[in-house]
Design an enzyme around this catalytic site. Structure first.
Site, PDB file in Angstrom:
ATOM      1  N   TYR A  23       0.846  -9.528   6.172  1.00 35.91           N
ATOM      2  CA  TYR A  23       1.274  -8.231   5.630  1.00 35.91           C
ATOM      3  C   TYR A  23       0.975  -7.040   6.535  1.00 35.91           C
ATOM      4  CZ  TYR A  23       1.814 -11.027   1.399  1.00 35.91           C
ATOM      5  OH  TYR A  23       2.208 -11.988   0.496  1.00 35.91           O
ATOM      6  N   ASN A  73       8.904  -2.910  -4.413  1.00 37.46           N
ATOM      7  CA  ASN A  73       8.329  -4.182  -3.961  1.00 37.46           C
ATOM      8  C   ASN A  73       7.645  -4.799  -5.172  1.00 37.46           C
ATOM      9  OD1 ASN A  73       7.042  -6.375  -2.928  1.00 37.46           O
ATOM     10  ND2 ASN A  73       6.244  -5.332  -1.110  1.00 37.46           N
ATOM     11  N   HIS A  79       8.741 -13.370  -8.300  1.00 35.08           N
ATOM     12  CA  HIS A  79       8.984 -14.787  -8.556  1.00 35.08           C
ATOM     13  C   HIS A  79       8.696 -15.185 -10.000  1.00 35.08           C
ATOM     14  CE1 HIS A  79       8.701 -14.311  -4.257  1.00 35.08           C
ATOM     15  NE2 HIS A  79       7.414 -14.033  -4.339  1.00 35.08           N
ATOM     16  N   ASP A  86      14.925  -7.530 -16.553  1.00 29.56           N
ATOM     17  CA  ASP A  86      15.564  -6.937 -17.734  1.00 29.56           C
ATOM     18  C   ASP A  86      15.428  -5.416 -17.749  1.00 29.56           C
ATOM     19  OD1 ASP A  86      16.516  -9.300 -18.773  1.00 29.56           O
ATOM     20  OD2 ASP A  86      14.951  -9.504 -20.298  1.00 29.56           O
ATOM     21  N   HIS A  99      10.419  -6.400   0.714  1.00 32.83           N
ATOM     22  CA  HIS A  99       9.248  -7.253   0.953  1.00 32.83           C
ATOM     23  C   HIS A  99       8.805  -7.072   2.381  1.00 32.83           C
ATOM     24  CE1 HIS A  99       9.764  -9.260  -2.863  1.00 32.83           C
ATOM     25  NE2 HIS A  99      11.064  -9.291  -2.595  1.00 32.83           N
ATOM     26  N   LEU A 100       7.512  -7.023   2.573  1.00 32.38           N
ATOM     27  CA  LEU A 100       6.956  -6.941   3.926  1.00 32.38           C
ATOM     28  C   LEU A 100       7.203  -8.253   4.677  1.00 32.38           C
ATOM     29  CD1 LEU A 100       3.818  -5.450   2.393  1.00 32.38           C
ATOM     30  CD2 LEU A 100       4.915  -4.283   4.306  1.00 32.38           C
ATOM     31  N   SER A 101       6.900  -9.359   4.003  1.00 27.66           N
ATOM     32  CA  SER A 101       7.055 -10.672   4.647  1.00 27.66           C
ATOM     33  C   SER A 101       8.454 -11.212   4.359  1.00 27.66           C
ATOM     34  CB  SER A 101       5.992 -11.633   4.105  1.00 27.66           C
ATOM     35  OG  SER A 101       6.196 -11.859   2.716  1.00 27.66           O
ATOM     36  N   ARG A 110       8.411 -18.746  -3.079  1.00 27.51           N
ATOM     37  CA  ARG A 110       8.674 -17.335  -2.763  1.00 27.51           C
ATOM     38  C   ARG A 110      10.149 -17.057  -2.467  1.00 27.51           C
ATOM     39  NH1 ARG A 110       3.610 -14.899  -2.246  1.00 27.51           N
ATOM     40  NH2 ARG A 110       2.078 -16.379  -1.524  1.00 27.51           N
TER      41      ARG A 110
HETATM   42  C1  DQA Z   1       5.569  -9.639  -1.014  1.00 26.87           C
HETATM   43  C2  DQA Z   1       5.938 -11.132  -1.025  1.00 26.87           C
HETATM   44  C3  DQA Z   1       5.506 -11.790  -2.330  1.00 26.87           C
HETATM   45  O1  DQA Z   1       5.857 -13.168  -2.297  1.00 26.87           O
HETATM   46  C4  DQA Z   1       4.005 -11.680  -2.493  1.00 26.87           C
HETATM   47  O2  DQA Z   1       3.604 -12.235  -3.739  1.00 26.87           O
HETATM   48  C5  DQA Z   1       3.510 -10.302  -2.347  1.00 26.87           C
HETATM   49  C6  DQA Z   1       4.082  -9.435  -1.307  1.00 26.87           C
HETATM   50  C7  DQA Z   1       5.879  -8.974   0.345  1.00 26.87           C
HETATM   51  O3  DQA Z   1       5.928  -7.749   0.397  1.00 26.87           O
HETATM   52  O4  DQA Z   1       6.032  -9.675   1.347  1.00 26.87           O
HETATM   53  O5  DQA Z   1       2.557  -9.882  -2.997  1.00 26.87           O
HETATM   54  O6  DQA Z   1       6.333  -8.978  -2.001  1.00 26.87           O
END
Ligand code: DQA
Length: 160
Positions: A23, A73, A79, A86, A99-101, A110
């Site tokens: 991250y 985010n 997930h 909703d 998402h960062l990753s 994921r």
């Molecule tokens: C995340 C990716 C998710 O799978 C993870 O649970 C996170 C961070 C991301 O920003 O990469 O908490 O949302």
């Protein structure tokens, strides 16, 4: 006044210290500062918030105004949360999921987002640039919307 909101979900308060190889080392405070000043430089009002409570996130989402834009985010709720899906469907606020990753290149659980179907799109895997790109899009989206509103008002007033 319409705003661009940035909502960070569960565990993102740990940004900078949490699994930095995945991250990054930028703290949430530093990221929020960058996003806010990017908005301000472009004439947009930005508000960033983080919560570890799903119900609070839902209260925030369902309190947005139709003219707002949301950068979200959802973190691990991506997930698991039909409730956030909703809520987004319920309010129909233009939303970008970030998402960062790269959630598609990690553990298999994921790669499935329950949230994307309620969003304009998803930006994933670019670290804090995922948010900055989302902000660039949000700024343009809001500018376009505002100019459309001006045109509609002027047409309705007979000034065009
Ligand atoms: C995340 C990716 C998710 O799978 C993870 O649970 C996170 C961070 C991301 O920003 O990469 O908490 O949302």
């Amino acid at each position: 006044m319409s705003k661009i909101y940035v909502f960070h979900g569960v565990n993102l308060h740990l940004l900078g210290v949490r699994e930095p190889d995945i991250y990054g080392r930028t703290s949430l405070e530093e990221l929020d500062k960058k996003l806010t000043s990017m908005g301000e430089e472009n004439g947009a009002q930005v508000e960033c918030r983080q919560t570890n409570h799903e119900g609070e996130m839902i209260d925030w989402i369902t309190s947005l105004k139709p003219t707002d834009f949301l950068i979200l985010n959802p973190a691990a709720w991506t997930h698991s949360s039909y409730a956030i899906f909703d809520a987004l469907k319920g309010v129909q606020i233009p939303t970008l999921e970030v998402h960062l990753s790269n959630i598609h290149a990690r553990e298999s659980f994921r790669s499935n987002s329950l949230i994307t179907g309620a969003c304009l799109g998803q930006i994933s895997g670019l670290g804090t640039d995922s948010y900055l790109l989302a902000m660039a899009y949000a700024i343009e989206f809001q500018k376009h919307r505002q100019s459309e509103e001006v045109n509609t008002t002027e047409t309705a007033n007979g000034s065009i």
